[in-house]
Write a protein that holds these residues in place. Structure first.
Motif, PDB file in Angstrom:
ATOM      1  N   GLY A 230       7.784  36.581 -19.020  1.00 33.55           N
ATOM      2  CA  GLY A 230       6.893  36.385 -17.877  1.00 33.55           C
ATOM      3  C   GLY A 230       7.167  37.388 -16.771  1.00 33.55           C
ATOM      4  N   LYS A 231       8.435  37.575 -16.464  1.00 27.86           N
ATOM      5  CA  LYS A 231       8.798  38.482 -15.371  1.00 27.86           C
ATOM      6  C   LYS A 231       8.377  39.913 -15.679  1.00 27.86           C
ATOM      7  CE  LYS A 231      12.644  36.034 -13.257  1.00 27.86           C
ATOM      8  NZ  LYS A 231      14.091  35.890 -13.138  1.00 27.86           N
ATOM      9  N   ILE A 232       8.659  40.343 -16.907  1.00 24.26           N
ATOM     10  CA  ILE A 232       8.368  41.730 -17.284  1.00 24.26           C
ATOM     11  C   ILE A 232       6.858  41.961 -17.348  1.00 24.26           C
ATOM     12  CG2 ILE A 232       8.532  43.375 -19.220  1.00 24.26           C
ATOM     13  CD1 ILE A 232      11.411  42.291 -19.645  1.00 24.26           C
ATOM     14  N   SER A 233       6.146  40.978 -17.897  1.00 22.79           N
ATOM     15  CA  SER A 233       4.695  41.100 -17.979  1.00 22.79           C
ATOM     16  C   SER A 233       4.091  41.200 -16.569  1.00 22.79           C
ATOM     17  CB  SER A 233       4.131  39.879 -18.714  1.00 22.79           C
ATOM     18  OG  SER A 233       2.741  39.945 -18.735  1.00 22.79           O
ATOM     19  N   GLY A 234       4.592  40.356 -15.665  1.00 25.58           N
ATOM     20  CA  GLY A 234       4.093  40.373 -14.292  1.00 25.58           C
ATOM     21  C   GLY A 234       4.441  41.672 -13.583  1.00 25.58           C
ATOM     22  N   PHE A 235       5.666  42.128 -13.752  1.00 25.38           N
ATOM     23  CA  PHE A 235       6.141  43.317 -13.032  1.00 25.38           C
ATOM     24  C   PHE A 235       5.424  44.588 -13.494  1.00 25.38           C
ATOM     25  CE2 PHE A 235       9.077  46.839 -12.229  1.00 25.38           C
ATOM     26  CZ  PHE A 235       9.375  46.613 -10.897  1.00 25.38           C
ATOM     27  N   TYR A 236       5.263  44.725 -14.832  1.00 24.36           N
ATOM     28  CA  TYR A 236       4.662  45.966 -15.343  1.00 24.36           C
ATOM     29  C   TYR A 236       3.154  45.836 -15.568  1.00 24.36           C
ATOM     30  CZ  TYR A 236       9.405  47.675 -15.995  1.00 24.36           C
ATOM     31  OH  TYR A 236      10.690  48.087 -15.769  1.00 24.36           O
ATOM     32  N   GLY A 237       2.621  44.594 -15.473  1.00 25.82           N
ATOM     33  CA  GLY A 237       1.184  44.383 -15.667  1.00 25.82           C
ATOM     34  C   GLY A 237       0.723  44.723 -17.069  1.00 25.82           C
ATOM     35  N   LYS A 238       1.539  44.409 -18.065  1.00 29.17           N
ATOM     36  CA  LYS A 238       1.206  44.748 -19.455  1.00 29.17           C
ATOM     37  C   LYS A 238       1.397  43.533 -20.360  1.00 29.17           C
ATOM     38  CE  LYS A 238       2.376  49.625 -19.219  1.00 29.17           C
ATOM     39  NZ  LYS A 238       3.172  50.716 -19.747  1.00 29.17           N
ATOM     40  N   THR A 239       0.795  43.630 -21.550  1.00 29.65           N
ATOM     41  CA  THR A 239       1.035  42.601 -22.558  1.00 29.65           C
ATOM     42  C   THR A 239       2.467  42.751 -23.071  1.00 29.65           C
ATOM     43  OG1 THR A 239      -1.262  42.745 -23.238  1.00 29.65           O
ATOM     44  CG2 THR A 239       0.254  41.719 -24.799  1.00 29.65           C
ATOM     45  N   VAL A 240       3.155  41.613 -23.234  1.00 30.62           N
ATOM     46  CA  VAL A 240       4.510  41.640 -23.796  1.00 30.62           C
ATOM     47  C   VAL A 240       4.504  40.867 -25.122  1.00 30.62           C
ATOM     48  CG1 VAL A 240       6.909  40.918 -23.475  1.00 30.62           C
ATOM     49  CG2 VAL A 240       5.626  41.823 -21.536  1.00 30.62           C
ATOM     50  N   PHE A 241       4.878  41.538 -26.194  1.00 25.16           N
ATOM     51  CA  PHE A 241       5.009  40.890 -27.507  1.00 25.16           C
ATOM     52  C   PHE A 241       6.471  40.489 -27.696  1.00 25.16           C
ATOM     53  CE2 PHE A 241       1.576  43.985 -27.787  1.00 25.16           C
ATOM     54  CZ  PHE A 241       0.536  43.191 -28.227  1.00 25.16           C
ATOM     55  N   THR A 242       6.702  39.223 -28.083  1.00 26.68           N
ATOM     56  CA  THR A 242       8.079  38.770 -28.245  1.00 26.68           C
ATOM     57  C   THR A 242       8.459  38.669 -29.726  1.00 26.68           C
ATOM     58  OG1 THR A 242       7.351  36.468 -28.120  1.00 26.68           O
ATOM     59  CG2 THR A 242       8.169  37.469 -26.084  1.00 26.68           C
ATOM     60  N   ALA A 243       9.726  38.873 -29.985  1.00 26.88           N
ATOM     61  CA  ALA A 243      10.241  38.769 -31.357  1.00 26.88           C
ATOM     62  C   ALA A 243      11.705  38.337 -31.295  1.00 26.88           C
ATOM     63  CB  ALA A 243      10.124  40.116 -32.074  1.00 26.88           C
ATOM     64  N   VAL A 244      12.184  37.702 -32.356  1.00 22.87           N
ATOM     65  CA  VAL A 244      13.609  37.371 -32.439  1.00 22.87           C
ATOM     66  C   VAL A 244      14.165  37.917 -33.752  1.00 22.87           C
ATOM     67  CG1 VAL A 244      13.432  35.290 -31.016  1.00 22.87           C
ATOM     68  CG2 VAL A 244      13.214  35.096 -33.496  1.00 22.87           C
ATOM     69  N   ALA A 245      15.456  38.215 -33.744  1.00 25.97           N
ATOM     70  CA  ALA A 245      16.140  38.691 -34.950  1.00 25.97           C
ATOM     71  C   ALA A 245      17.376  37.827 -35.136  1.00 25.97           C
ATOM     72  CB  ALA A 245      16.530  40.158 -34.805  1.00 25.97           C
ATOM     73  N   THR A 246      17.327  36.930 -36.104  1.00 17.43           N
ATOM     74  CA  THR A 246      18.447  36.047 -36.420  1.00 17.43           C
ATOM     75  C   THR A 246      18.244  35.465 -37.816  1.00 17.43           C
ATOM     76  OG1 THR A 246      19.455  33.882 -35.953  1.00 17.43           O
ATOM     77  CG2 THR A 246      17.244  34.215 -35.112  1.00 17.43           C
ATOM     78  N   GLY A 247      19.333  35.202 -38.508  1.00 17.24           N
ATOM     79  CA  GLY A 247      19.231  34.606 -39.830  1.00 17.24           C
ATOM     80  C   GLY A 247      18.544  33.257 -39.816  1.00 17.24           C
ATOM     81  N   PHE A 248      18.636  32.545 -38.687  1.00 15.16           N
ATOM     82  CA  PHE A 248      18.010  31.224 -38.601  1.00 15.16           C
ATOM     83  C   PHE A 248      16.483  31.301 -38.650  1.00 15.16           C
ATOM     84  CE2 PHE A 248      22.255  30.486 -36.845  1.00 15.16           C
ATOM     85  CZ  PHE A 248      22.652  29.447 -37.680  1.00 15.16           C
ATOM     86  N   ALA A 249      15.948  32.522 -38.539  1.00 18.15           N
ATOM     87  CA  ALA A 249      14.500  32.707 -38.694  1.00 18.15           C
ATOM     88  C   ALA A 249      14.049  32.295 -40.092  1.00 18.15           C
ATOM     89  CB  ALA A 249      14.125  34.160 -38.420  1.00 18.15           C
ATOM     90  N   LYS A 250      14.965  32.206 -41.049  1.00 20.19           N
ATOM     91  CA  LYS A 250      14.633  31.748 -42.400  1.00 20.19           C
ATOM     92  C   LYS A 250      14.328  30.256 -42.443  1.00 20.19           C
ATOM     93  CE  LYS A 250      14.831  34.731 -45.870  1.00 20.19           C
ATOM     94  NZ  LYS A 250      13.611  35.025 -46.607  1.00 20.19           N
ATOM     95  N   ILE A 251      14.911  29.503 -41.497  1.00 19.71           N
ATOM     96  CA  ILE A 251      14.804  28.041 -41.610  1.00 19.71           C
ATOM     97  C   ILE A 251      14.172  27.355 -40.396  1.00 19.71           C
ATOM     98  CG2 ILE A 251      16.614  27.664 -43.328  1.00 19.71           C
ATOM     99  CD1 ILE A 251      18.617  27.303 -41.137  1.00 19.71           C
ATOM    100  N   MET A 252      13.876  28.107 -39.328  1.00 19.59           N
ATOM    101  CA  MET A 252      13.224  27.469 -38.179  1.00 19.59           C
ATOM    102  C   MET A 252      12.304  28.438 -37.449  1.00 19.59           C
ATOM    103  SD  MET A 252      16.700  27.107 -35.889  1.00 19.59           S
ATOM    104  CE  MET A 252      16.003  26.772 -34.281  1.00 19.59           C
ATOM    105  N   ARG A 253      11.379  27.852 -36.674  1.00 18.56           N
ATOM    106  CA  ARG A 253      10.454  28.665 -35.895  1.00 18.56           C
ATOM    107  C   ARG A 253      10.981  28.813 -34.476  1.00 18.56           C
ATOM    108  NH1 ARG A 253       7.488  31.640 -38.609  1.00 18.56           N
ATOM    109  NH2 ARG A 253       6.229  31.926 -36.752  1.00 18.56           N
ATOM    110  N   PHE A 254      10.800  29.978 -33.894  1.00 14.26           N
ATOM    111  CA  PHE A 254      11.343  30.234 -32.563  1.00 14.26           C
ATOM    112  C   PHE A 254      10.283  30.333 -31.472  1.00 14.26           C
ATOM    113  CE2 PHE A 254      14.917  31.144 -35.175  1.00 14.26           C
ATOM    114  CZ  PHE A 254      16.021  30.872 -34.387  1.00 14.26           C
ATOM    115  N   GLY A 255       9.009  30.215 -31.835  1.00  7.99           N
ATOM    116  CA  GLY A 255       7.963  30.285 -30.814  1.00  7.99           C
ATOM    117  C   GLY A 255       7.728  31.683 -30.284  1.00  7.99           C
ATOM    118  N   ALA A 256       8.209  32.704 -30.995  1.00  5.96           N
ATOM    119  CA  ALA A 256       7.961  34.091 -30.594  1.00  5.96           C
ATOM    120  C   ALA A 256       6.775  34.630 -31.402  1.00  5.96           C
ATOM    121  CB  ALA A 256       9.205  34.935 -30.849  1.00  5.96           C
TER     122      ALA A 256
END
Ligand code: ZN
Length: 316
Positions: A230-256
């Motif tokens: 939110g902060k970065i999107s507001g400050f730079y006025g751009k779309t921000v795409f989120t991603a996570v990198a973790t082994g737990f991505a195999k077994i759960m959703r992170f909302g990114a």
């Protein structure tokens, strides 16, 4: 849980009031609960440096007596396995370990031992990690695609995964922007000869200005991902795409917007490869998934048991 070797009663990555020294396999917080200011620990120099920077605790070192050795675990910078000649045979404690090579950790070493105490992070056969090279390629391709449209913000653990992401992006000629905790940890990596290129979002300087002229890649601590989006999107006025990198991505959703199962642990199949290298007579599993892991190993014909954390390995 602990092991007795000569004059040492060693607590393994945790609290054990009867122990007279702590082995700290690496600097992740779920392995450092036994550290006390001024108390001696057995750990690599890199782990001691990371603990000092992260928790402000200067742990005193312990001279290793004969019969005790540390071996690289491949998991993060400084991670080690503990080998000890104990009262009931040779013992290896894995800590967290990774078989596939990482650009930001020392490569794993193997040794034989009579008894293996092994981490149970991914105890199920249903979790099978893809080749790390393929995952890395997917991260690079996703990022390059999204950079055409906006800012890409990754959430990652500040020690280990964040540095691996920086390394992946540096390989592509990208200078990522990181938060303060990641830049502090990355400075420790530099002291241990893993030099990474990044700009810190918490330090206003030329590097940050240059890195954020156009769309850019950010890497922030996992728990700050949504706040900083939110902060970065507001400050730079751009779309921000989120991603996570973790082994737990195999077994759960992170909302990114995207998630990548880049793990610095072994899955069940890699665990059996590791066990076959150690060739133990007896295996004790430790950690949350220890019951399931021991059962799954026993089903494969291994002599495996869940470890009772209140007992030493010679107590049974
Ligand atoms: Zn760890």
């Amino acid at each position: 849980m602990g092991v007795i070797s000569g004059a040492y009663n060693i607590a393994l990555d945790g609290r054990d009031p009867s122990a007279n020294v702590n082995f700290v396999s690496h600097a992740h917080s779920d392995h450092t609960s036994g550290i006390r200011r001024g108390r001696s620990i057995i750990a690599s120099d890199a782990t001691k440096s990371l603990i000092k920077e992260r928790y402000g605790i200067e742990a005193a070192g312990t001279n290793l007596c004969s019969g005790i050795r540390l071996l690289n675990a491949g998991h993060i910078l400084g991670s080690r396995q503990l080998y000890a000649e104990s009262d009931c045979g040779s013992m290896l404690y894995s800590g967290d370990y990774l078989l596939q090579p990482s650009p930001v950790a020392e490569r794993i070493e193997f040794t034989k031992a009579d008894i293996l105490i092994i981490d149970s992070t991914y105890p199920e056969r249903s979790v099978k990690f893809d080749d790390r090279g393929d995952v890395t390629d997917n991260i690079s391709k996703y990022t390059e695609r999204k950079l055409d449209k906006g800012i890409v913000l990754f959430g990652a653990y500040a020690v280990g995964k964040a540095q691996e992401l920086i390394s992946i992006f540096n390989e592509k000629g990208i200078l990522p922007v990181v938060d303060r905790s990641i830049s502090r940890m990355s400075r420790v990596y530099a002291k241990h000869c893993i030099r990474l290129k990044y700009a810190s979002i918490d330090e206003n300087n030329e590097a940050l200005e240059e890195a954020t002229k156009g769309n850019f890649v950010g890497i922030v601590s996992m728990h700050r991902l949504n706040e900083l989006k939110g902060k970065i999107s507001g400050f730079y006025g751009k779309t921000v795409f989120t991603a996570v990198a973790t082994g737990f991505a195999k077994i759960m959703r992170f909302g990114a917007d995207a998630q990548f199962a880049l793990s610095d642990h072994a899955d069940f199949y890699q665990a059996t490869e590791y066990i076959d290298n150690v060739c133990p007579e007896k295996i004790y599993t430790v950690g949350k998934g220890r019951e399931v892991f021991a059962q799954n190993l026993a089903d494969e014909g291994y002599n495996a048991f869940p470890m009772d954390p209140s007992l030493g390995i010679c107590s049974r």
